[in-house]
Design a protein around this motif. Structure first.
Motif, PDB file in Angstrom:
ATOM      1  N   MET A  11      16.670  26.504  -0.756  1.00  0.00           N
ATOM      2  CA  MET A  11      17.427  25.253  -0.872  1.00  0.00           C
ATOM      3  C   MET A  11      17.246  24.723  -2.293  1.00  0.00           C
ATOM      4  O   MET A  11      16.200  24.899  -2.901  1.00  0.00           O
ATOM      5  N   ARG A  49      27.488  28.262   2.170  1.00  0.00           N
ATOM      6  CA  ARG A  49      27.459  29.600   2.786  1.00  0.00           C
ATOM      7  C   ARG A  49      27.944  29.480   4.222  1.00  0.00           C
ATOM      8  O   ARG A  49      27.454  28.648   4.978  1.00  0.00           O
ATOM      9  N   GLY A  65      28.524  30.127   8.157  1.00  0.00           N
ATOM     10  CA  GLY A  65      27.707  30.581   9.280  1.00  0.00           C
ATOM     11  C   GLY A  65      28.523  31.450  10.214  1.00  0.00           C
ATOM     12  O   GLY A  65      29.629  31.880   9.880  1.00  0.00           O
ATOM     13  N   TYR A  71      16.248  21.033   5.405  1.00  0.00           N
ATOM     14  CA  TYR A  71      17.075  20.026   4.744  1.00  0.00           C
ATOM     15  C   TYR A  71      16.341  19.415   3.555  1.00  0.00           C
ATOM     16  O   TYR A  71      15.106  19.412   3.494  1.00  0.00           O
ATOM     17  N   CYS A  93      11.538  21.534   3.586  1.00  0.00           N
ATOM     18  CA  CYS A  93      11.577  22.931   3.144  1.00  0.00           C
ATOM     19  C   CYS A  93      10.186  23.514   2.876  1.00  0.00           C
ATOM     20  O   CYS A  93      10.033  24.720   2.739  1.00  0.00           O
ATOM     21  N   GLU A 131      24.628  28.735   8.600  1.00  0.00           N
ATOM     22  CA  GLU A 131      25.433  28.004   7.613  1.00  0.00           C
ATOM     23  C   GLU A 131      24.553  27.148   6.711  1.00  0.00           C
ATOM     24  O   GLU A 131      23.568  26.558   7.144  1.00  0.00           O
ATOM     25  N   LEU A 132      24.948  27.102   5.447  1.00  0.00           N
ATOM     26  CA  LEU A 132      24.319  26.225   4.462  1.00  0.00           C
ATOM     27  C   LEU A 132      25.411  25.329   3.902  1.00  0.00           C
ATOM     28  O   LEU A 132      26.450  25.823   3.441  1.00  0.00           O
ATOM     29  N   GLU A 189      21.412  18.544   1.588  1.00  0.00           N
ATOM     30  CA  GLU A 189      21.676  19.970   1.782  1.00  0.00           C
ATOM     31  C   GLU A 189      21.014  20.366   3.094  1.00  0.00           C
ATOM     32  O   GLU A 189      19.825  20.106   3.303  1.00  0.00           O
ATOM     33  N   GLU A 241      20.554  23.548   5.985  1.00  0.00           N
ATOM     34  CA  GLU A 241      20.709  24.940   6.420  1.00  0.00           C
ATOM     35  C   GLU A 241      20.391  24.999   7.908  1.00  0.00           C
ATOM     36  O   GLU A 241      19.287  24.641   8.329  1.00  0.00           O
TER      37      GLU A 241
END
Length: 327
Positions: A1, A44, A46, A61, A76, A106-107, A136, A138
């Protein structure tokens, strides 16, 4: 991240129109709330289904304030992120809406306006009033706990009205919950989930042509239960579930290994050796099995040495020429 808003594709400085970096970023983001309160940019893609309402999610996150390099909040650093239930553990309305738009793996980057984040008051001292924040997120995985909880609350007769695939899906979800708890070293809670899954499968009668599906599901759960009881230092239970797994697949190396481990903890060295040698036969180059056999050999040598020493003390000559135990 990523690191900060600046290295996430947001240019520094204000342009001629006086727009801030977040304002410029928002122009190329998707509105998912309908009022531009929650904006999304997929980094990205998913795969699979969207997150379901009332699901429990596993996410990484990081949250950023505009013009700040370091996140004000991030998980993270955690090796295993905490399982969080929508509607209970997630307090930001924007994050919940964002997650409902995501798929596994998914990101994505989100902008949350104040009414979807920390509101007019903010969250002193970190979050100022009326702050728009960037997150952000993921999505590592999610589990449909609502479906599982509802199904498990039904009576056996009501559950029988559903197709076998539904039972198998719910049992798999319970096992996944158990696996997550196991990875967090919450072995007792993991064991409870595994038992719940096993009970569902035991209660369900399947036609002969589908019985193999039930047995395959049971095998995975029995192996997990055996491992959980080993971690709980209850080798008798671990052995019992390992042996049940062997009734389904007598050559299963993992089941043989678990039984061997349990017997070793119970100091039943011959039984431990029998199980471990059978496991080694199935997987000759398995590092864990071979190490367990070495451990067994070491424990057994120590055991024999102690037995010899005890016998020597019992029958050693006393000062009067007699031996200990003579009358």
């Amino acid at each position: 991240m990523g690191g900060s808003a600046r290295n996430q594709g947001v240019p520094e400085g204000d342009d001629a129109l006086g727009q801030s970096p977040y304002q410029r970023l928002s122009q190329r983001m998707l509105d998912i709330s309908g009022d531009r309160g929650v904006l999304k940019d997929v980094i990205r893609e998913g795969a699979g289904d969207l997150v379901t309402p009332d699901a429990s999610v596993i996410v990484k996150y990081s949250g950023y304030l505009e013009h700040m390099d370091k996140p004000f909040d991030s998980n993270c650093f955690r090796k295993t992120p905490r399982l969080m239930k929508l509607g209970e553990d997630i307090t930001l309305w924007g994050m919940e809406l964002g997650l409902l738009s995501m798929r596994r793996g998914e990101l994505a980057r989100f902008l949350f306006k104040p009414n979807y984040a920390y509101g007019t008051l903010g969250c002193p001292p970190l979050i100022p009033p009326n702050a728009t924040v960037l997150f952000e997120i993921e999505l590592l995985n999610f589990l449909d706990s609502a479906e599982s909880d509802e199904f498990c609350a039904l009576s056996a007769e009501e559950q029988d009205q559903f197709p076998l695939q539904k039972v198998l899906k719910v049992a798999a979800t319970e096992r996944e919950f158990g696996n997550y708890l196991f990875r967090q070293n919450r072995f007792y809670n993991a064991k409870v989930r595994y038992k719940r899954a096993l009970l569902l499968l035991h209660r369900r009668a399947a036609p002969l042509d589908e019985q193999h599906l039930v047995e395959a599901a049971k095998l995975l759960i029995l192996l997990n239960l055996s491992f959980a009881y080993l971690k709980l230092d209850r080798p008798i239970k671990a052995l019992r579930y390992g042996e049940q797994a062997l009734l389904i697949d007598q050559k299963n190396a993992k089941a043989l290994f678990r039984c061997g481990q349990a017997c070793l903890l119970m100091t039943e060295y011959q039984k431990a050796r029998d199980f471990l040698v059978r496991a080694q036969k199935e997987q000759p180059f398995n590092h864990d099995i071979n190490n367990e056999l070495k451990k067994l050999a070491s424990y057994y040598r120590d055991y024999v040495d102690k037995e010899k020493e005890m016998c020597h003390r019992m029958f050693a000559p006393c000062g009067d020429g007699s031996t200990v135990g003579e009358t």
